[in-house]
Design an enzyme around this catalytic site. Structure first.
Site, short mmCIF file in Angstrom:
data_model
loop_
_atom_site.label_atom_id
_atom_site.label_comp_id
_atom_site.label_asym_id
_atom_site.label_seq_id
_atom_site.Cartn_x
_atom_site.Cartn_y
_atom_site.Cartn_z
N TYR A 56 62.76 29.34 -11.41
CA TYR A 56 62.62 28.08 -11.59
C TYR A 56 62.02 27.26 -10.82
CZ TYR A 56 63.18 24.59 -15.18
OH TYR A 56 62.73 23.06 -16.19
N GLN A 66 61.18 23.60 -27.32
CA GLN A 66 62.09 22.47 -27.23
C GLN A 66 61.59 21.14 -27.56
OE1 GLN A 66 64.98 21.26 -24.35
NE2 GLN A 66 66.65 20.35 -25.84
N LYS A 102 58.40 25.50 -10.16
CA LYS A 102 58.35 24.16 -10.68
C LYS A 102 57.93 23.35 -9.10
CE LYS A 102 59.24 23.70 -14.40
NZ LYS A 102 58.62 23.71 -15.63
N ASP A 139 47.12 30.35 -25.84
CA ASP A 139 47.91 31.61 -25.00
C ASP A 139 48.29 30.68 -23.24
OD1 ASP A 139 50.01 33.59 -22.91
OD2 ASP A 139 49.39 34.91 -24.69
N1 SER Z 1 66.66 21.82 -18.59
C1 SER Z 1 66.42 22.97 -17.75
C2 SER Z 1 66.69 24.20 -17.24
O1 SER Z 1 68.54 23.55 -17.19
C3 SER Z 1 66.25 21.42 -16.67
O2 SER Z 1 64.89 21.05 -16.10
O3 SER Z 1 66.91 25.29 -17.03
#
Ligand code: SER
Length: 340
Positions: free
Chosen positions: A166, A35, A170, A77
């Protein structure tokens, strides 16, 4: 005479400003078909020249169209260090944008893969950068915060105890990137991106994706079923501002940076009913209902409502151009052309 001295001073100031900037000459974008990567690669090519920006991709996500034809591309990769090493040496890379990641919702169903790409992959990127003297940008996110973080005007330096995989990747990204800067002098810099809204490449499996999907439904004349509950505030940003942030930060004078990984940035914060109302102003027949997705809602509830981005504004001049209204006008215009 005075005029000449004045001109010399101006010239000296411009030169100093130029010399203080980090100069990117050969850039590799890892995840160039994603994206953000797809638009970032094209924007960098516009600014630095087509041949100076390599589109890094993985098997199964090859570049197509203008992304493929306008400049070089290479398999990179992050889980295969050799592939990174080969691209960096072959093209003499000095700056890496590492955009490889699984977004929040997908990462919850594939935590092992999220860690493998986000952290084992980052380690490979940082090692190659250390050995070859590259600067590195690896984005963090509003997802690096958790329920104990102050939700409103979230400070730059605050509690980061995320509950999602996630978020875990991060926070680790921020720590590991700072570690490589402090220990080895690798020039790592990053921002904490909010939900990014764009009309070129769709996002893949994030909590904030609804704010992209809603525009596609509106322009196609379809009813939108919103997976996020009314009243849920999250930070969002239009793609041109996100690209500007990533590029401006990497070009910034390092002497002015007190922080590195990663800066809060903000442009707008809204809940579903607010973006719906804004779209309805331009497409009055548009309809939206709710069918809340418990996984997405749980993640959204654990994230802040609105970040304080003072440090980014002060240390490298961050300033967004798009608010909700300007973004909505542009998104509808672009999608009408695209979906015609
Ligand atoms: N756009 C991301 C998500 O929704 C947030 O950083 O996972």
């Amino acid at each position: 005479m005075f005029a000449e001295i004045f001109l010399v001073c101006i010239f000296a100031a411009i030169l100093e400003n130029h010399l203080n900037k980090h100069v990117m000459k050969k850039i590799l974008v890892i995840g160039a078909t994603g994206q953000i990567g797809s638009e970032l690669t094209m924007e960098l090519r516009k600014r630095y020249g087509n041949e100076s920006v390599v589109a890094g991709y993985i098997h199964g996500a090859e570049p197509t169209g203008e992304l493929k034809t306008s400049g070089p591309s290479a398999i990179t990769d992050v889980t295969d260090r050799q592939s990174l090493e080969t691209a960096v040496t072959q093209y003499g890379i000095d700056t890496i944008y590492n955009m490889a990641a699984l977004l929040s919702v997908v990462a919850e169903s594939k935590p092992t893969l999220a860690w493998k790409i986000g952290i084992d992959g980052l380690w490979n990127v940082l090692e190659v950068a250390r050995l070859h003297g590259c600067a590195v940008f690896t984005p963090s996110s509003i997802g690096s915060f958790g329920p104990e973080t102050p939700a409103v005007e979230t400070p730059q330096d605050t509690v980061q105890r995320p509950r999602t995989m996630y978020g875990v990747t991060k926070v680790t990204t921020e720590l590991l990137s700072d570690y490589y800067y402090n220990k080895y002098g690798v020039d790592t810099r990053a921002v904490r991106f909010p939900g990014i809204i764009s009309n070129v490449t769709p996002p893949g499996g994030g909590t904030t994706d609804y704010a992209v999907d809603i525009y596609y439904s509106a322009v196609k004349g379809e009813k939108f079923v919103c997976p996020i509950a009314e009243g849920t505030l999250m930070d969002m940003m239009y793609m041109p501002d996100a690209l500007e942030a990533a590029i401006t930060l990497m070009e910034a004078d390092p002497k002015k940076l007190k922080h590195r990984n990663a800066f809060n940035i903000a442009a707008m914060s809204f809940a579903p009913e607010t973006i719906y109302a804004e779209i309805k102003k331009q497409i009055p027949e548009f309809e939206m209902t709710y069918d809340v997705d418990p996984l997405k809602q749980g993640i959204a509830n654990s994230w802040p409502d609105k970040l304080d981005d003072t440090c980014a504004r002060e240390e490298w001049g961050w300033k967004p151009r798009y608010d909700l209204q300007a973004m909505t006008t542009d998104m509808i215009e672009k999608l009408r052309l695209k979906l015609k």
